[in-house]
Design a protein around this motif. Structure first.
Motif, short mmCIF file in Angstrom:
data_model
loop_
_atom_site.label_atom_id
_atom_site.label_comp_id
_atom_site.label_asym_id
_atom_site.label_seq_id
_atom_site.Cartn_x
_atom_site.Cartn_y
_atom_site.Cartn_z
N SER A 109 0.81 -1.22 0.00
CA SER A 109 0.00 0.00 0.00
C SER A 109 0.85 1.27 0.00
CB SER A 109 -0.90 -0.01 1.24
OG SER A 109 -1.49 1.25 1.47
N LEU A 151 -1.01 4.73 -1.13
CA LEU A 151 -1.97 5.80 -0.85
C LEU A 151 -2.46 5.78 0.59
CD1 LEU A 151 -4.28 6.08 -3.99
CD2 LEU A 151 -2.72 7.80 -3.11
N LEU A 152 -3.07 4.68 1.01
CA LEU A 152 -3.64 4.63 2.35
C LEU A 152 -2.56 4.70 3.42
CD1 LEU A 152 -6.62 2.11 2.21
CD2 LEU A 152 -6.57 4.55 1.74
N GLU A 165 -1.27 8.23 3.58
CA GLU A 165 -2.30 9.08 4.18
C GLU A 165 -2.27 8.95 5.70
OE1 GLU A 165 -5.85 10.42 6.03
OE2 GLU A 165 -5.37 8.28 5.87
N VAL A 168 -0.36 12.17 2.40
CA VAL A 168 -1.32 12.16 1.30
C VAL A 168 -2.66 12.64 1.84
CG1 VAL A 168 -2.70 10.66 -0.22
CG2 VAL A 168 -0.23 10.36 -0.09
N ALA A 227 -6.61 12.52 1.77
CA ALA A 227 -7.72 11.66 1.34
C ALA A 227 -8.70 12.47 0.50
CB ALA A 227 -8.43 11.07 2.55
N TRP A 287 -6.34 12.08 -3.18
CA TRP A 287 -5.50 10.91 -3.40
C TRP A 287 -4.41 11.17 -4.47
CZ3 TRP A 287 -6.23 8.18 0.62
CH2 TRP A 287 -7.49 7.84 1.10
N THR A 288 -3.88 12.36 -4.48
CA THR A 288 -2.83 12.66 -5.46
C THR A 288 -1.45 12.50 -4.83
OG1 THR A 288 -3.17 15.00 -4.90
CG2 THR A 288 -4.21 14.19 -6.93
N SER A 304 -3.15 8.73 -9.79
CA SER A 304 -3.77 10.05 -9.97
C SER A 304 -2.76 11.13 -10.33
CB SER A 304 -4.53 10.48 -8.70
OG SER A 304 -5.67 9.68 -8.51
N PRO A 331 -13.06 5.85 3.75
CA PRO A 331 -11.74 5.23 3.88
C PRO A 331 -11.16 5.30 5.30
CG PRO A 331 -11.46 7.48 3.16
CD PRO A 331 -12.94 7.28 3.38
N CYS A 381 -3.99 -1.52 -1.42
CA CYS A 381 -4.32 -0.64 -0.29
C CYS A 381 -4.41 -1.41 1.04
CB CYS A 381 -5.65 0.06 -0.55
SG CYS A 381 -5.63 1.14 -2.00
#
Length: 299
Positions: free
Chosen positions: A28, A30-31, A34, A39, A41, A44-45, A77, A195, A227
């Protein structure tokens, strides 16, 4: 089992897969980023690549130490014309991507974001697999949106579709880390916990060892996560498949197989947990007596 070390001959991904070698993917971004504060939420770039490159590099290093053979770029993204879905939910879009990538002369791996019901046009996983291989993909499979067991069910359907069509390809799976038998065709984004409240659904390291073994037995040789997959989950894949790979990852130096390190604990009832049978048969409690075990998807 020896720990990985020294220099090993560099081989291309197809050379590895053609020889039957297991390729362990990463997890993972992104998550995980974050949660670590890098990052945002919703958007999500991946601006963390520019703003906090050391954070991205650190996560790559953790996956590498946990046993990953392949580090994917953190570019979700990142395109200027950011598609409505960065996922490949339609076979046609995935086929177009494969056709363009074939022009590079490099091996093409193509994964779709689908479950057992198939793509958003109703094409079955088997039909999607056939389209990808006919377009020129050497490695096909699924990633994201669905949990380990659902993803493996989809992989089985893709494999059966290829066999029925007389086609062959290497198989790749990178599922979510969450238990989600209650999700619909849209996967985890339709769950009310997405999320920010998915943590109660996170698979244990032992769950992921079972996922790795079942994927291997199915014939999948590129096995990783999407993720929610933390480095310790990737280590679980690498440890489960260490007999096939011939070595353990560096991170296993601090992790006894099946809890064997607990043999040194001062409490006898905890020392009694230092065995495979205990962890394989444990049914973990959530500690949330007023919470349901399943949810109703919003869509």
């Amino acid at each position: 089992m020896a720990l990985a070390g020294g220099h090993r001959a560099k081989k291309g991904i197809l050379e590895r897969l053609d020889s039957g070698e297991v390729v362990v993917g990463d997890g993972s971004f992104l998550l995980t980023l974050e949660k670590r504060g890098y990052v945002k939420a919703g958007l999500w770039t991946p601006e963390a690549v520019i703003e906090h490159p050391n954070a991205v590099r650190q996560l790559h290093m953790e996956f590498l130490r946990a046993g990953s053979n392949v580090m994917q770029t953190f570019t979700f993204s990142a395109s200027e014309d950011n598609m409505e879905s960065q996922y490949f939910e339609y076979a046609e879009e995935a086929v177009w991507a494969v056709e363009v990538l074939k022009e590079s002369g490099k091996p093409v791996a193509a994964t779709m974001c689908i479950g057992p019901e198939g793509d958003m046009h109703g094409r079955t996983p088997g039909e999607c697999a056939v389209k990808l291989v006919k377009a020129g993909a050497s490695i096909i499979g699924v990633n994201c949106r669905f949990g380990p067991w659902t993803s493996l069910k989809t992989m089985r359907l893709m494999k059966e579709g290829l066999q029925a069509a007389g086609l062959k390809a290497h198989l790749m799976v990178q599922s979510l880390v969450f238990h989600m038998p209650d999700c619909g065709k849209g996967g985890f984004v339709d769950l009310p916990e997405y999320p920010f409240a998915l943590e109660p659904r996170v698979a244990t390291r032992w769950d992921i060892q079972k996922y790795a073994r079942e994927a291997y037995n199915l014939g999948v040789r590129y096995i990783g996560g999407c993720c929610g997959f933390e480095p310790y989950h990737i280590r679980a894949i690498a440890e489960e498949l260490a007999p096939e790979r011939g070595f353990l990852p560096p991170a296993s130096e601090k992790h006894g197989s099946w809890g064997s390190g607990l043999n040194m604990h001062t409490k006898p009832w905890i020392r009694a947990r230092a065995r495979r049978e205990y962890w394989e048969n444990l049914l973990p409690a959530s500690g949330r007596p007023f919470c349901p075990s399943l949810s109703k998807p919003d869509v």
